[in-house]
Design an enzyme around this catalytic site. Structure first.
Site, PDB file in Angstrom:
ATOM      1  CB  SER A  83      -0.894   0.017   1.242  1.00 39.25           C
ATOM      2  OG  SER A  83      -1.806  -1.048   1.200  1.00 39.25           O
ATOM      3  CG  ASP A  85      -5.504  -7.384   1.550  1.00 43.07           C
ATOM      4  OD1 ASP A  85      -6.582  -7.505   0.938  1.00 43.07           O
ATOM      5  OD2 ASP A  85      -4.753  -6.397   1.411  1.00 43.07           O
ATOM      6  CE  LYS A 107     -10.529  -6.812  -0.548  1.00 40.29           C
ATOM      7  NZ  LYS A 107     -10.176  -5.392  -0.594  1.00 40.29           N
TER       8      LYS A 107
HETATM    9  C1  S3P Z   1      -5.593  -1.443  -0.176  1.00 48.19           C
HETATM   10  C2  S3P Z   1      -6.878  -1.491   0.291  1.00 48.19           C
HETATM   11  C3  S3P Z   1      -7.641  -2.741   0.438  1.00 48.19           C
HETATM   12  C4  S3P Z   1      -6.768  -3.985   0.306  1.00 48.19           C
HETATM   13  C5  S3P Z   1      -5.755  -3.849  -0.794  1.00 48.19           C
HETATM   14  C6  S3P Z   1      -4.861  -2.652  -0.557  1.00 48.19           C
HETATM   15  C7  S3P Z   1      -4.925  -0.131  -0.282  1.00 48.19           C
HETATM   16  O1  S3P Z   1      -8.649  -2.770  -0.567  1.00 48.19           O
HETATM   17  O2  S3P Z   1      -7.549  -5.130   0.097  1.00 48.19           O
HETATM   18  O3  S3P Z   1      -4.949  -5.002  -0.867  1.00 48.19           O
HETATM   19  O4  S3P Z   1      -3.692  -0.087  -0.431  1.00 48.19           O
HETATM   20  O5  S3P Z   1      -5.613   0.894  -0.214  1.00 48.19           O
HETATM   21  P1  S3P Z   1     -10.084  -2.049  -0.330  1.00 48.19           P
HETATM   22  O6  S3P Z   1      -9.813  -0.632  -0.098  1.00 48.19           O
HETATM   23  O7  S3P Z   1     -10.849  -2.254  -1.599  1.00 48.19           O
HETATM   24  O8  S3P Z   1     -10.689  -2.780   0.829  1.00 48.19           O
END
Ligand code: S3P
Length: 449
Positions: A29, A330, A357
């Site tokens: 992220s 996740d 996902k």
């Molecule tokens: C993430 C947000 C999550 C997560 C993804 C990374 C991010 O998704 O599942 O792997 O970096 O903002 P969502 O915001 O759709 O829940």
């Protein structure tokens, strides 16, 4: 990774205890966001510890196509010279995000708020994922959706306005990606762009926007885990800066659970980010009786990190409340694996977001558990796993559906089941944890083609 090549099956087999230490790769992220804010700022951004996984490399390529200079200086060390807000150029080609939901959605926020036109595409997994949730607020902010596939899917083309319209947006689902896309578009809006989320999601965008010089006010609606209002003042001057990327707790999760379920193991996982909006899995595992010690807590790049000493543990089933989902969204595939070794029933509640996902993770996990003789049931959006505290049978082949976390979770399963576990394709592991195989092998894990 578009992954047109032949599938790469991998098999995990139980062996001796896992021993040793490792540092997981940089947080995915934060790595995406470092590239994106590097693009949008003036001057140089230097990143240490960037995740060099396929997803982030796609974002780096997109940043370059939109005008940034992006240079790799050494392992995990990158330099980005940004164009500043207003300096983006139309990319010459389609922006191909491969498997990367975060990269594509955040970059839609960027393009949607700036006077540029770009086409987004990705692999078969990304082409299935819902983008309406991003396009809806962007259209309110002045983005034109020039073309899209049915239901708002990629390939799609966006044209941003000269200036975005500042809006107040209540996110319909708890999603850091939606929040981040709106905030990134709001950077080019004259006035305050506000996002209201009913449950707090990972806050890396807010933190990093501040680090680059934006004014962001965050008001909590209640205790940790409940909602927040995030207000961004538009049209700041973003200045390039240094970013240190801590180790990704979502990648740490795999060796962590492996150490818990392989008898006699003791593993130290170094430098893991302990942002409370990311540590739901650790909280849950500790409730299940996991022996996890947080050592040397310290600050790294504005985040608290710790070394985690993990010892094989007798786990027991727990109820995981739906409010915890954003802090471990996740991690459910690997939690389901831990639950298979626990004594009693583990109920994971409120998993509807898992269906959208990289794969339908709820279905993929259930199928993988079934293939390996693990008692479970899906009740609506809840997953219930029954264990008796002994090693499950294993012996199954798991369909990974282009999903890195399904692949890694079931390989970890196979390190402790009575019979080996095969995943049909390990290629996508490279999107988030390129060194997964050698890392697990160095601990003593038997995973091989
Ligand atoms: C993430 C947000 C999550 C997560 C993804 C990374 C991010 O998704 O599942 O792997 O970096 O903002 P969502 O915001 O759709 O829940």
């Amino acid at each position: 990774m578009s992954h047109d090549s032949a599938p790469q099956p991998l098999t995990a087999t139980a062996g001796l205890a896992l021993q040793g230490s490792l540092r997981p790769p940089g947080d995915k992220s934060i790595s995406h966001r470092a590239m994106i804010l590097g693009l949008l700022s003036i001057g140089e951004t230097r990143v240490e510890g960037l995740l060099e996984g396929d997803d982030v490399l796609r974002t780096a390529a997109a940043a370059e196509a939109l005008g940034a200079t992006v240079e790799r200086l050494g392992e995990g060390r990158w330099r980005i010279v940004g164009v500043g807000l207003g300096g983006l150029v139309d990319p010459a080609d389609i922006l191909d995000f491969g498997n990367a939901g975060t990269g594509s959605r955040l970059m839609m926020g960027v393009v949607g708020g700036q006077p540029v036109t770009a086409t987004f595409d990705g692999d078969a997994s990304l082409r299935k994922r819902p983008m309406r949730r991003i396009l809806d607020p962007l259209v309110r902010m002045g983005t034109e959706v020039v073309s899209e596939q049915e239901g708002g899917r990629v390939p799609l083309t966006l044209r941003g306005p000269r200036e975005a319209i500042p809006i107040t947006y209540e996110t319909p689902v708890a999603s850091a990606q939606i929040k981040s896309a709106v905030l990134l578009a709001g950077l080019n809006a004259p006035g305050i762009t506000t996002v209201i989320e009913a449950a707090a999601t990972r806050d890396h965008t807010e933190r990093m926007l501040r680090l680059f010089g934006a004014h962001v006010e965050v008001t909590a609606h209640g205790p940790e885990g409940h909602g927040r209002t995030i207000a961004l003042t538009g049209q700041p001057t973003l200045r390039g800066t240094d970013v240190v990327v801590p180790a990704d707790p979502s990648s740490a999760a795999f060796p962590l659970v492996a150490a818990l379920i392989v008898p006699g193991s003791e593993v130290v996982i170094e430098g893991v980010m302990m942002n409370p909006l990311r540590t739901g899995l650790i909280t849950t595992l500790m409730e299940m009786g996991a022996d996890i010690e947080r050592l040397r807590e310290r600050d790294e790049g504005g985040e608290t990190v710790a070394d985690l000493r993990v010892r094989a543990s007798r786990l027991h089933g727990v109820d995981v409340p739906p409010e915890r989902a954003p802090a471990m969204i996740d991690e459910y595939p690997i939690l389901a694996v831990a639950a298979a070794f626990a004594e009693g029933t583990t109920r994971m509640n409120g998993l509807h977001e898992l269906r959208v996902k990289e794969s339908d993770r709820l279905a993929a996990v259930a199928d993988g558990l079934k293939a390996n003789g693990i008692a479970h049931i899906v009740e609506g959006d809840d997953l219930v796993v029954h264990g008796d505290g002994t090693a499950p049978k294993g012996g199954g082949t798991v369909a990974t559906h282009l999903d890195h976390r399904i692949a890694m979770a079931f390989l970890v399963l196979g390190l402790a089941t009575r019979e080996p576990v095969t995943v049909d394709d390990g290629a996508m592991i490279a999107t988030s944890f390129p060194s997964f195989l050698p890392t697990m092998q160095a601990l003593g894990g038997r995973i091989a083609p």
